[in-house]
Design an enzyme around this catalytic site. Structure first.
Site, PDB file in Angstrom:
ATOM      1  N   LYS A   1       5.857   4.515  10.253  1.00 31.30           N
ATOM      2  CA  LYS A   1       6.083   5.637   9.337  1.00 31.30           C
ATOM      3  C   LYS A   1       6.878   6.744  10.022  1.00 31.30           C
ATOM      4  O   LYS A   1       7.830   7.291   9.453  1.00 31.30           O
ATOM      5  CB  LYS A   1       4.743   6.187   8.845  1.00 31.30           C
ATOM      6  CG  LYS A   1       4.031   5.327   7.813  1.00 31.30           C
ATOM      7  CD  LYS A   1       2.797   6.032   7.267  1.00 31.30           C
ATOM      8  CE  LYS A   1       2.138   5.215   6.174  1.00 31.30           C
ATOM      9  NZ  LYS A   1       0.991   5.903   5.558  1.00 31.30           N
TER      10      LYS A   1
ATOM     11  N   ASP B   1      -0.879   9.120   8.854  1.00 33.33           N
ATOM     12  CA  ASP B   1       0.302   9.844   8.391  1.00 33.33           C
ATOM     13  C   ASP B   1       0.723  10.962   9.343  1.00 33.33           C
ATOM     14  O   ASP B   1       1.726  11.627   9.094  1.00 33.33           O
ATOM     15  CB  ASP B   1       0.037  10.456   7.006  1.00 33.33           C
ATOM     16  CG  ASP B   1      -0.379   9.410   5.983  1.00 33.33           C
ATOM     17  OD1 ASP B   1       0.281   8.371   5.923  1.00 33.33           O
ATOM     18  OD2 ASP B   1      -1.371   9.630   5.268  1.00 33.33           O
TER      19      ASP B   1
ATOM     20  N   ARG C   1       2.564  -2.327   4.187  1.00 31.95           N
ATOM     21  CA  ARG C   1       1.990  -2.747   5.466  1.00 31.95           C
ATOM     22  C   ARG C   1       2.650  -2.012   6.628  1.00 31.95           C
ATOM     23  O   ARG C   1       2.983  -2.601   7.665  1.00 31.95           O
ATOM     24  CB  ARG C   1       2.151  -4.262   5.652  1.00 31.95           C
ATOM     25  CG  ARG C   1       1.419  -5.106   4.637  1.00 31.95           C
ATOM     26  CD  ARG C   1      -0.059  -5.081   4.871  1.00 31.95           C
ATOM     27  NE  ARG C   1      -0.779  -6.010   4.006  1.00 31.95           N
ATOM     28  CZ  ARG C   1      -2.092  -6.098   3.914  1.00 31.95           C
ATOM     29  NH1 ARG C   1      -2.835  -5.257   4.621  1.00 31.95           N
ATOM     30  NH2 ARG C   1      -2.673  -6.966   3.138  1.00 31.95           N
TER      31      ARG C   1
ATOM     32  N   THR D   1       3.336   2.928   2.751  1.00 35.20           N
ATOM     33  CA  THR D   1       1.897   2.688   2.681  1.00 35.20           C
ATOM     34  C   THR D   1       1.498   1.536   3.577  1.00 35.20           C
ATOM     35  O   THR D   1       2.290   0.617   3.817  1.00 35.20           O
ATOM     36  CB  THR D   1       1.468   2.390   1.226  1.00 35.20           C
ATOM     37  OG1 THR D   1       0.085   2.069   1.193  1.00 35.20           O
ATOM     38  CG2 THR D   1       2.253   1.222   0.651  1.00 35.20           C
TER      39      THR D   1
ATOM     40  N   GLU E   1     -14.092  -4.765  -6.838  1.00 37.61           N
ATOM     41  CA  GLU E   1     -15.335  -5.483  -7.100  1.00 37.61           C
ATOM     42  C   GLU E   1     -16.382  -4.565  -7.713  1.00 37.61           C
ATOM     43  O   GLU E   1     -17.108  -4.963  -8.630  1.00 37.61           O
ATOM     44  CB  GLU E   1     -15.866  -6.104  -5.799  1.00 37.61           C
ATOM     45  CG  GLU E   1     -15.068  -7.295  -5.315  1.00 37.61           C
ATOM     46  CD  GLU E   1     -15.781  -8.053  -4.198  1.00 37.61           C
ATOM     47  OE1 GLU E   1     -16.708  -7.475  -3.603  1.00 37.61           O
ATOM     48  OE2 GLU E   1     -15.419  -9.205  -3.943  1.00 37.61           O
TER      49      GLU E   1
ATOM     50  N   ASP F   1       2.800   8.976   1.434  1.00 41.85           N
ATOM     51  CA  ASP F   1       1.757   7.966   1.558  1.00 41.85           C
ATOM     52  C   ASP F   1       1.263   7.638   0.151  1.00 41.85           C
ATOM     53  O   ASP F   1       1.568   8.345  -0.814  1.00 41.85           O
ATOM     54  CB  ASP F   1       0.636   8.519   2.432  1.00 41.85           C
ATOM     55  CG  ASP F   1      -0.529   7.560   2.580  1.00 41.85           C
ATOM     56  OD1 ASP F   1      -0.280   6.352   2.753  1.00 41.85           O
ATOM     57  OD2 ASP F   1      -1.681   8.007   2.505  1.00 41.85           O
ATOM     58  N   LYS F   2       0.476   6.576   0.018  1.00 42.90           N
ATOM     59  CA  LYS F   2      -0.064   6.186  -1.290  1.00 42.90           C
ATOM     60  C   LYS F   2      -1.526   6.569  -1.431  1.00 42.90           C
ATOM     61  O   LYS F   2      -1.894   7.447  -2.189  1.00 42.90           O
ATOM     62  CB  LYS F   2       0.104   4.679  -1.514  1.00 42.90           C
ATOM     63  CG  LYS F   2      -0.464   4.199  -2.856  1.00 42.90           C
ATOM     64  CD  LYS F   2      -0.486   2.708  -2.951  1.00 42.90           C
ATOM     65  CE  LYS F   2      -1.611   2.091  -2.163  1.00 42.90           C
ATOM     66  NZ  LYS F   2      -2.951   2.365  -2.695  1.00 42.90           N
TER      67      LYS F   2
ATOM     68  N   ARG G   1      -3.484  -2.692 -11.840  1.00 44.86           N
ATOM     69  CA  ARG G   1      -3.719  -3.855 -10.987  1.00 44.86           C
ATOM     70  C   ARG G   1      -4.319  -4.965 -11.843  1.00 44.86           C
ATOM     71  O   ARG G   1      -5.263  -4.735 -12.595  1.00 44.86           O
ATOM     72  CB  ARG G   1      -4.692  -3.522  -9.864  1.00 44.86           C
ATOM     73  CG  ARG G   1      -4.163  -2.561  -8.827  1.00 44.86           C
ATOM     74  CD  ARG G   1      -5.076  -2.593  -7.619  1.00 44.86           C
ATOM     75  NE  ARG G   1      -4.817  -1.497  -6.706  1.00 44.86           N
ATOM     76  CZ  ARG G   1      -5.389  -1.377  -5.521  1.00 44.86           C
ATOM     77  NH1 ARG G   1      -6.284  -2.272  -5.133  1.00 44.86           N
ATOM     78  NH2 ARG G   1      -5.112  -0.361  -4.731  1.00 44.86           N
TER      79      ARG G   1
END
EC number: 7.6.2.1
Length: 1257
Positions: free
Chosen positions: A888, A912, A882, A781, A597, A446-447, A700
C-alpha cells in the site's frame, strides 16, 4: 439453549474440539523441526518463556513494547524543529540580517530586526510542539492499555502494554487486542483453538483460526504457569505478516545444556504461523488465550510494516520558497543598484567629493568615506540588504502559521463534520496541510472499516428460480425519477420476473402533466424504503411477505425451500450464544468464523430454522415443518469440509433423524455450477440472472446446493478421506482436495443468497461528489478479489458496462513459481489491456482495473512498474486486492512519483499506516479498529462521508484563502519596500531612510497584520452549500489557478506599479509647493508620514477589493487598522523629542492641519487602486471564472437559486465522470431506454406478423 459459564469444564463451547471437525485449516499434523539454522543471521532471536528477567541484560535484551508516532522528544525537539524552521529560505535570510544588525551597518536598531525573527521562529516551534504533544498523548493512551501478565506463582496482574517485556506470559480475554506478537500457548477451547480477527492488519473480515502446540495444551489455568518454563528460538524481527519460523524447547530450563540426558528429556516442537498472534489483531469467539511475548514494540510485525513518520510540507509552501527566491533576487538587484549608484555619484569629480559636509568624518560609523568609494559602495550594499529586507515577508510565515491554526480550529468545530453516533468529529492533527486539501487529485482508500462499517445484512435470496426481497435499489430509483416512469412496472415488464403477478406487468408511461405526481410517488417510495431499511434485527434487512411469518409453507415446492433453509442453518462453523440484550426473547446470537455465517444463521432463525445448539457430533435445529409447526431436529455431523480461498466453497455432511445422509454445500457461483448434476440445473438460468442483478447492487452472493448420499457411497468415501487426512507430508492437501471433489459433485441447485457488506452512511454519495470534483479513486484492500469487486459496485467505483481488466496469475503459472514466466505473463496482460484503452479511447466506454495480490507483487517490480502505472492511470478506477501494508505504501509512493498528482490516503487500520504516512495527505478513520491509523494521520474523521465536506468545502476554501493571503502579502511588502528604494533614488543614493524606525516595525506587526489574517481565515468565494452543489469549483485548486506563476508575477507587477504611483505622486505633488499656509515646504518627516499614510490606506483598501465575503470582523480589522495608524501617530508624537525624534507632534501641529496632506492621500489612494479595479471589471465582464458566475447569479439578483438557469449551471458544472452514483444512474438510463426500445420493436413486430393483423390487411 447453549449457555456460557465461567467454569471452563462446564462450558459446552469450550469443550468443542474443532480439530476433530476441520479438514484443511491449521489442524494438519505439524511438520518436522526445521534444520538447525537457529543462531545464524536472520534466526538469532532467543526468548526465555516466563522468565523476562533474563531479557533485561545483554545479549538477550530487546526493545520495549512502547510505540511512538511523535516527531520529536525532549532531546531532539530543539535541533530538529530549528532545522525545520530554517529550511525556509526567508528565515535563513533574516538570520543573516539579524547577525548584521549588531554591526554599525544596520539602519535600524538590532532589536527591531532580531525580535521579529525570534517571534516568528518561536511561534512556529511552539505550534509544532503543541501538535506533537497531542500525538504524544495519543501514544500514551495506547501504551497505557492494560493486559494481564503472569508475575509468578500462578498470579496474573494488570500491567500496561508499555511495560511488557519479551518472555512475559500474558492472558488476553475475548474482544481484546493482542498487546505484542505472541506465541499461543492455550485457549478456552480444550484443543487449544482460538479465533483471531486480523481486520486491523489485512482488512479481512473473516476470522483466522489459530491452534496451540500439543505440548502446551495443558497450560490452560492461571496456577499451572507457576511451573512453566521453555525456550523459543526463532526468526529475527521482519515485516512478513504471514510467516513465522521457530521452535520451542520445552523442559530444559533447569538442566545443563551440555547434558545429553537433558536433551532426551526435553521436547522440541516446531512453530508455524498457526501459533503466532500478531499485535493489534483481536481475539474473537474465544473466552481467553494464554500467550508468551515474542516480539515487542518496534520489533512487532505490524510496526515493522509501518514507515517512519516524515515531515510534510505543502506544495504552496514549497512554491512559496521559489517566490522568496525571486524576491531575494529583486533585493540583491536593488541593493546592487543602490551600491553602484552610490559609488558613481560620490566618485564624480568636482561634485560630491568637493562637498564640504561629506568631508566631516566625526560622529560617523565609518561606513561612508568619499575617498574610498568602492569600500563605501560595498558597505552600502550590505546596508541596502538590511534596508530593503521588507521585500522578504518574514511575518508571512508567522501569519500563515496563525491562519492555518485558526483554519484547523474551524475544521475541528464544524458541526457538519460531527458524528452524533460516535460522538467524534473531524480533527486536523496538523495544520501544515490545510491548503493541500484543496488540490487533491488522487484518493487511495482502504475498504474494510473505511468504506464499510464491518456489518453484514441479509438482503435478498433466490429460491427455485424466484427472487425474494427484491426492493428497487437507489440507482434504478434515481433513473426512474429522471425518466418519469413507474420503475416497478417498467422493470418487471422488461425482465419478465416470474415472482411478480402478471397483472402488475403493464407498462406505465407518465405524461408531462403527471411529472410532479411521479416525483412525489418516487420520493414517497424512497422514504418508505428508508423506513423499512431496518427490521429491528441486526444483520437482517429483508422484507418479503412471501417468505416471512411462515408464509413460505403455502408455496408449491416446499421441500426445496426447506432444504434451502437447512443449508443456511447447518452449513457453517457457528456457535449459538445467549442474547443478553434480549434476555426474555427466544432469539439467539451467533459467533462464527465469518460475518456472512452469522448473517445466514440470523436469517435462518427469522425464516423459522433456528440453529439452537451444537455438540461435538450433532447439530440441533428448531425448524418449521410443512404443517407450520415448530419441531426440534437433530442432525449428526459426519464431516466438515471448510471454506478456503482456493476451494471457494464449504460443505457439511450430515445424517438426519431418518438416517438419510445429505451433503449441504455453499460457495461461489462458478464453483457450485461446475459441480451440479444433470438433474440439478433446473433453476440455473433464473438463478444466474438474479445473481447478476444482486452483483449490480453491490451485494455479496453465494449459491446453495445439496445432494443425497447413499450409505455405501459414504462409507467408501469416508474410508478414502480418513486415509488422506492421516497422511503427513506436502501431498496431504492435494489428496484431500481430490477426495473432496469425489463427494462434492452431482449437486442439486437450490438457489442463492445476497448479503450486503454494509457501506458506511453516505459513502456512495461522497464518492459521487468526489468524482464530479475531478478526483480519481483507487481502492487498496487486503481482502479477496470477489469481496473487493462487490464493494466496488456497491460504492459505484465499478459499473457493469465498464470494460473491466483483471490482472492476475493463472494457477498453473503461480504454482511453478518461476519469476520470469510470471513477469512475462503479467507484462503480456498489461500490454494487451493498454492496447485496448488506446484503441477504444475515442469511445465513451469506461475502463477499470482489478489487480490481485500476487500479480500486484510482480507488477510493482522496477522493470514492469512503468507499464503497470501507464495502464492504471488510464482507467477510471483501480482496485488492488490482497495488498500487504508495505505494498500500500509503495503504491502510494509510486503513484505520487509517476503522476505528480496530489495524493490523499485514507484508512482505519494498522495496515494503512504506511500508506497514510507516504501520501501527501493522510487521513485516519477514528473507528473501532484501534488508533494506529489516526496517530499516523494528518487528519482524522469518524466516517468516510465527511471526506466530501472536508475536501470540497474546507479544502477549496483553505486553498483560495492561503493563495490570496500569500499573493497579498507579497504585494503589500513590495509596495512598502520599493518606496524606500525610490526615495533612495530621489536622495541620490544617500542611504537615508524615509520612515521612522517604529513605522517599519508597526507596518507588518499591527497596521496590516489583522486584515490579512481575517482574509486567510474567513474568506469565502461561495458558501459551503454552493461548494457542494457545484463540485467543479474544486478543480480550480487542482489546476493551481490561484497560485500560478501568472498570478504571482501579476501581483508583483501590481505591487511595483502601486509603489511607483505612491512615491512619484507624493514626491512631485508635495515637494514643489508650499505645504502649509506659512509657506513651509515638506521635509523628510512630512514626506515620510504622507507616503506612509498613503500606503496604509492603499494596501488596506486593496484587501477590501480582494475579499468577496465580508463579516463584521473583517470590517473592524480593515478600517480599524487604518484608524489605529492615526492613533499611533498621535500618541507617538506626544512623546518627548528624545523618543519621538522628528515625529514630535507631527500630526497635531503639522500634517493634520494641512489640507494638502488629506487631499494628496485621497488622490493617491484612488489612483493607486485604479489599475486593479479596471482589471477586476474587465475580468468579471469578459473572462469570468466559475466562482464569478455563481457570485453574480446568487448575489447579483439576476436569478434566484430555484430558477432554471441556476439548475442548468449546476448540471453543467458536473465534471463528466465514469464512476460514482451519478455516472451509474446515467448508464442505467441508457440501458433502460435501450431495453424499452427493444421491447417496443418486439411488440411492433409481433403485431405486424400476427394472424389478426394479416387478416385486417
Amino acid at each position: 439453549m447453549a449457555t456460557q459459564s465461567p467454569a471452563r469444564k462446564n462450558n459446552n463451547k469450550g469443550r468443542l474440539k474443532w480439530s476433530n471437525l476441520y479438514t484443511f485449516s491449521c489442524f494438519r499434523p505439524p511438520p518436522p523441526p526445521p534444520p538447525a539454522n537457529f543462531g545464524q543471521p536472520g534466526f538469532t532471536r532467543v526468548v526465555f518463556c516466563n522468565d523476562s528477567m533474563k531479557h533485561r541484560t545483554k545479549p538477550y535484551k530487546y526493545s520495549g513494547n512502547g510505540v511512538t508516532t511523535t516527531k520529536y522528544n525532549l532531546i531532539t525537539f530543539l535541533p530538529k524543529s530549528l532545522f525545520e524552521q530554517f529550511r525556509r529560505v526567508a528565515n535563513l535570510y533574516f538570520l543573516l540580517v539579524a547577525v548584521l544588525s549588531v554591526t554599525s551597518l544596520a539602519p535600524f536598531s538590532p532589536l527591531s530586526l532580531i525580535a521579529p525573527l525570534v517571534f516568528v521562529v518561536g511561534i512556529s516551534m511552539l505550534k509544532e510542539g503543541v501538535e506533537d504533544w497531542h500525538r504524544f498523548l495519543q501514544d500514551l493512551e495506547v501504551n497505557s492499555r492494560t493486559v494481564k501478565v503472569h508475575i509468578g506463582n500462578g498470579n496474573f496482574h494488570d500491567r500496561s502494554w508499555k511495560m511488557l517485556r519479551v518472555g512475559d506470559v500474558v492472558k488476553v480475554n475475548k474482544n481484546e487486542y493482542f498487546p505484542s506478537d505472541l506465541l499461543l500457548l492455550s485457549s478456552s477451547y480444550e484443543d487449544g483453538v482460538c479465533y483471531v480477527e486480523t481486520m486491523n492488519l489485512d482488512g479481512e473480515t473473516n476470522l483466522k483460526i489459530k491452534r496451540c502446540l500439543e505440548c502446551t495444551l495443558d497450560f490452560d489455568e492461571d496456577l499451572k504457569f507457576s511451573e512453566f518454563k521453555a525456550v523459543v528460538r526463532c526468526e529475527d524481527p521482519n515485516s512478513s505478516l504471514y510467516t513465522f519460523v521457530g521452535n520451542l524447547e520445552f523442559g530444559v530450563e533447569n538442566k545443563d545444556r551440555d547434558d545429553k540426558d537433558a536433551d532426551e528429556l526435553s521436547f522440541l516442537c516446531s512453530l508455524s504461523p498457526s501459533q503466532f498472534l500478531l499485535r493489534d489483531s483481536k481475539l474473537q469467539n474465544t473466552d481467553y488465550v494464554y500467550g508468551v511475548v515474542i516480539f515487542t514494540g518496534p520489533d512487532t510485525k505490524v510496526v515493522q510494516n509501518s514507515m517512519k513518520s516524515r515531515s510534510k510540507r505543502s506544495r504552496i509552501e514549497r512554491k512559496m520558497d521559489h517566490v522568496i527566491y525571486v524576491l531575494f533576487f529583486m533585493l540583491l538587484m536593488l541593493s546592487l543598484i543602490a551600491s553602484i549608484g552610490s559609488v558613481m555619484y560620490t566618485d564624480q569629480d568636482q561634485t560630491a567629493k568637493q562637498w564640504w559636509y561629506l568631508q566631516l568624518m566625526d560622529d560617523t560609523d565609518g561606513s561612508f568615506d568619499p575617498d574610498k568609494p568602492l569600500v563605501s559602495g560595498f558597505l552600502q550594499f550590505l546596508r541596502a540588504l538590511i534596508l530593503y529586507g521588507y521585500l522578504i515577508p518574514i511575518s508571512l510565515y508567522v501569519s500563515i502559521e496563525v491562519v492555518k491554526f485558526l483554519q484547523a480550529m474551524l475544521i475541528n468545530n464544524d458541526l457538519h463534520l460531527f458524528d452524533e453516533m460516535s460522538g467524534k468529529s473531524v480533527e486536523a492533527r496538523t495544520s501544515n496541510l490545510n491548503e493541500e486539501l484543496g488540490q487533491v487529485e488522487m484518493v487511495l482508500t482502504d475498504k474494510t472499516g473505511t468504506l464499510t462499517c464491518n456489518q453484514m445484512e441479509f438482503r435478498k435470496c433466490s429460491i427455485e428460480g424466484t427472487s425474494f426481497g427484491g426492493d428497487v435499489n437507489e440507482i434504478v430509483r434515481a433513473a426512474s425519477q429522471r425518466m418519469n416512469i413507474d420503475i416497478e412496472s417498467f422493470r418487471f415488464n422488461l425482465e419478465g420476473d416470474d415472482s411478480t403477478p402478471r397483472d402488475s406487468m403493464e407498462m406505465v408511461e407518465i405524461s408531462s402533466d403527471n411529472v410532479n405526481g411521479s416525483k412525489n410517488s418516487i420520493l414517497d417510495g424512497e422514504h418508505d424504503i428508508k423506513n423499512l431499511g431496518g427490521t429491528g434485527i441486526k444483520g437482517f434487512n429483508f422484507r418479503d411477505k412471501r417468505l416471512m411469518n411462515k408464509m413460505w409453507v403455502n408455496r408449491s415446492n416446499v421441500w426445496d425451500i426447506m432444504m434451502f433453509f437447512r443449508v443456511m442453518a447447518l452449513c457453517h462453523t457457528g456457535i449459538p450464544v445467549e442474547n443478553e440484550e434480549q434476555s426474555g426473547s427466544h432469539k439467539l446470537k451467533y459467533e462464527a468464523e465469518s460475518p456472512e455465517e452469522v448473517t445466514f444463521l440470523i436469517a435462518a432463525q427469522e425464516f423459522g430454522f433456528q440453529f439452537c445448539r451444537r455438540t461435538q457430533s450433532s447439530m440441533f435445529v428448531k425448524e418449521i415443518d410443512p404443517s407450520a409447526l415448530e419441531v426440534e431436529r437433530e442432525y449428526k455431523l459426519l464431516n466438515l469440509l471448510e471454506f478456503s480461498s482456493s476451494r471457494k466453497r464449504m460443505s457439511v455432511i450430515v445424517r438426519d433423524e431418518s438416517g438419510q445422509i445429505f451433503l449441504l454445500c455453499k460457495g461461489a457461483d462458478n464453483i457450485i455450477f461446475d459441480r451440479l448434476g444433470d438433474g440439478g440445473r433446473t433453476y440455473q438460468h433464473a438463478t444466474t440472472m438474479h445473481l447478476a442483478n444482486y452483483a449490480e447492487d453491490g451485494l455479496r452472493t453465494m449459491v446453495f446446493a445439496y445432494r443425497k448420499i447413499e450409505d455405501f457411497e459414504y462409507e467408501e468415501w469416508s474410508s478414502s478421506f480418513s486415509k488422506a487426512k492421516a497422511i503427513i507430508g506436502p501431498e496431504r492437501e492435494e489428496l484431500l482436495e481430490i477426495v473432496s471433489e469425489n463427494i462434492e459433485k452431482d449437486l442439486v441447485l437450490l438457489g442463492a443468497v445476497a448479503v450486503d457488506d454494509k457501506l458506511q452512511d453516505g459513502v456512495a454519495e461522497c464518492i459521487d461528489k468526489l468524482a464530479q470534483a475531478g478526483l480519481k479513486i483507487w481502492l487498496l484492500t487486503g481482502d479477496k478479489k470477489e469481496t473487493a469487486v462487490n464493494i466496488g459496485f456497491a460504492c459505484s467505483l465499478l459499473r457493469h458496462d465498464m470494460h473491466l481488466f483483471h490482472l492476475s496469475l493463472s494457477r498453473d503459472i503461480e504454482s511453478k513459481n518461476q519469476l520470469k514466466e510470471m513477469k512475462d505473463n503479467i507484462l503480456n496482460q498489461i500490454e494487451a489491456s493498454y492496447q485496448v484503452t488506446i484503441n477504444e479511447k475515442t469511445k465513451d466506454d469506461p475502463f477499470a482495473l482489478v489487480v490481485d495480490g500476487k500479480a500486484l507483487e510482480i507488477a510493482l517490480r522496477n522493470d514492469i512498474i512503468h507499464d503497470f502505472l501507464q495502464l492504471a492511470v488510464n482507467c477510471a478506477s483501480v482496485i488492488c486486492c490482497r495488498v500487504s501494508p508495505k505494498q500500500k505504501a509503495l503504491i502510494t509512493q509510486l503513484v505520487k512519483k509517476y503522476t505528480g498528482k496530489m495524493t490523499l490516503a485514507i484508512g482505519d487500520g494498522a495496515n494503512d499506516v504506511g500508506m497514510i504516512q507516504e501520501a501527501d495527505i493522510g487521513i485516519g478513520i477514528s473507528g473501532m479498529e484501534g488508533m494506529q491509523a489516526v496517530m499516523a494521520s494528518d487528519f482524522s474523521m469518524p466516517q468516510f462521508r465527511f471526506l466530501e465536506r472536508l475536501i470540497i468545502v474546507h479544502g477549496h476554501w483553505c486553498y483560495k484563502r492561503i493563495s490570496k493571503m500569500i499573493l497579498y502579502f507579497v504585494y503589500k511588502n513590495i509596495v512598502f519596500g520599493l518606496t524606500l528604494f525610490y526615495y533612495e533614488l530621489y536622495s541620490r543614493f544617500s542611504g537615508d531612510v524615509l520612515y521612522d524606525g517604529w513605522y517599519m516595525v508597526m507596518y507588518n506587526l499591527f497596521l496590516t497584520s489583522l486584515p490579512v489574517i481575517s482574509l486567510g481565515v474567513l474568506e469565502q468565494d461561495v458558501s459551503s452549500d454552493v461548494c457542494l452543489q457545484f463540485p467543479a469549483l474544486y478543480q480550480q485548486g487542482q489546476k493551481g489557478i490561484f497560485f500560478s506563476w501568472k498570478r504571482i508575477v501579476g501581483w508583483m507587477g501590481n505591487g511595483i506599479l502601486t509603489s511607483l504611483v505612491i512615491s512619484v505622486l507624493n514626491v512631485y505633488i508635495l515637494s514643489p509647493s508650499a505645504f502649509r499656509k506659512g509657506g513651509q515646504v515638506v521635509d523628510i518627516a512630512h514626506l515620510g508620514v504622507a507616503t506612509y499614510t498613503t500606503i496604509v490606506w492603499t494596501v488596506n483598501c486593496q484587501i477590501a477589493l480582494i475579499i468577496t465575503h465580508f463579516t463584521w470582523i473583517q470590517h473592524i480589522f480593515i478600517w480599524g487598522s487604518i484608524f489605529s495608524w492615526y492613533i499611533f501617530l498621535l500618541f507617538y508624537g506626544a512623546l518627548p523629542p528624545v523618543y519621538s525624534n522628528r515625529e514630535y507632534k507631527l500630526l497635531v501641529e503639522a500634517v493634520g492641519l494641512a489640507p494638502m496632506y488629506w487631499i494628496v492621500v485621497l488622490l493617491v489612494v484612488v489612483i493607486s487602486l485604479l489599475p486593479y479595479f479596471i482589471y477586476m471589471v474587465i475580468q468579471r465582464s469578459f473572462y469570468p471564472l466559475d466562482d464569478h458566475v455563481i457570485q453574480e447569479m446568487k448575489y447579483g439578483r439576476k436569478v434566484v437559486v430555484d430558477d432554471e438557469t441556476w439548475l442548468r449551471e449546476k448540471q453543467s458544472s458536473r465534471k463528466p465522470t465514469h464512476i460514482g452514483f451519478s455516472a451509474r444512474v446515467d448508464a442505467k438510463i441508457l440501458y433502460l431506454r435501450d431495453q424499452l426500445h427493444k421491447k417496443r420493436m418486439f411488440i411492433i413486430n409481433s403485431i405486424s406478423h400476427s394472424p389478426i393483423n394479416n387478416e385486417l390487411v
